[in-house]
Write a protein that holds these residues in place. Structure first.
Motif, PDB file in Angstrom:
ATOM      1  N   THR A   8     -50.550-115.938  40.226  1.00 33.47           N
ATOM      2  CA  THR A   8     -50.583-114.665  39.505  1.00 33.47           C
ATOM      3  C   THR A   8     -51.732-114.646  38.491  1.00 33.47           C
ATOM      4  O   THR A   8     -52.447-113.652  38.372  1.00 33.47           O
ATOM      5  N   ILE A  12     -54.890-112.091  38.519  1.00 31.60           N
ATOM      6  CA  ILE A  12     -55.314-111.346  37.321  1.00 31.60           C
ATOM      7  C   ILE A  12     -56.804-111.560  37.082  1.00 31.60           C
ATOM      8  O   ILE A  12     -57.553-110.604  36.841  1.00 31.60           O
ATOM      9  N   THR A  24     -53.730-102.238  31.208  1.00 29.39           N
ATOM     10  CA  THR A  24     -52.688-103.218  31.497  1.00 29.39           C
ATOM     11  C   THR A  24     -51.757-102.690  32.581  1.00 29.39           C
ATOM     12  O   THR A  24     -51.330-103.448  33.453  1.00 29.39           O
ATOM     13  N   ALA A  28     -51.257-104.621  36.002  1.00 30.55           N
ATOM     14  CA  ALA A  28     -49.900-105.064  36.332  1.00 30.55           C
ATOM     15  C   ALA A  28     -49.508-104.597  37.731  1.00 30.55           C
ATOM     16  O   ALA A  28     -48.937-105.367  38.517  1.00 30.55           O
ATOM     17  N   LEU A  33     -46.723-107.212  38.769  1.00 30.46           N
ATOM     18  CA  LEU A  33     -45.970-107.591  37.575  1.00 30.46           C
ATOM     19  C   LEU A  33     -45.605-106.327  36.819  1.00 30.46           C
ATOM     20  O   LEU A  33     -46.211-105.286  37.007  1.00 30.46           O
ATOM     21  N   CYS A  38     -47.553-108.963  32.227  1.00 24.93           N
ATOM     22  CA  CYS A  38     -48.976-108.944  32.558  1.00 24.93           C
ATOM     23  C   CYS A  38     -49.803-109.044  31.281  1.00 24.93           C
ATOM     24  O   CYS A  38     -50.752-109.839  31.197  1.00 24.93           O
TER      25      CYS A  38
END
Length: 157
Positions: A8, A12, A24, A28, A33, A38
């Motif tokens: 993950t 990102i 964000t 996400a 997420l 996130c």
């Protein structure tokens, strides 16, 4: 996979490298997420120095920097102080956009941007040839940039 980073985190990093302006919420969604976890992960990646900053990629030609030159340098290693003096002098030259100590027959490689060949010639004579401890300098002009973006580090998920 890098130590301490899971898939993950790597996802990102890949998304932010491609577009550092993602909100964000957008980020996400892309990494599957919810928003709060996130945000916490991005914050952690920033605080640990994995993410060192966010930058705009500027087209050097549009801002008048048409010449890219690779400068190979050998220095006269007389002392650690002399080496530091050389490094400090190079770092102060704004036209030097990359500066690496390298292996091989040369000691350093610089990537230099200048308006044109005349501007580079002036820089060469006024600054580069006057660097402390300089033993030898060779220049290589970039004729065509085929792949120049270094902002994206290849991260495997």
């Amino acid at each position: 996979m890098s130590e301490g980073l899971d898939s993950t985190d790597l996802a990102i990093l890949n998304e932010l490298q491609a577009n550092g302006r993602l909100t964000t919420a957008e980020l996400a969604q892309r990494v599957n997420l919810s928003q709060s976890p996130c945000w916490r992960r991005v914050n952690k990646l920033e605080s640990e120095g994995v993410i060192r900053g966010y930058h705009a990629e500027v087209n050097r030609r549009v801002v008048g920097l048409g010449a890219m030159v690779f400068v190979m340098i050998s220095i006269d290693y007389q002392s650690a102080d002399r080496l530091q003096e050389f490094q400090d002098a190079v770092v102060k030259i704004p036209e030097v956009v990359m500066f690496h100590s390298i292996s091989g027959s040369e000691d350093f490689i610089l990537v230099v941007l200048a308006k044109d060949l005349e501007a580079f010639s002036d820089l060469l004579h006024d600054k580069l040839h006057r660097l402390p401890g300089l033993a030898r300098l060779q220049t290589y002009f970039s004729l065509r940039e085929i792949k120049g973006r270094v902002a994206e580090i290849p991260i495997e998920l």
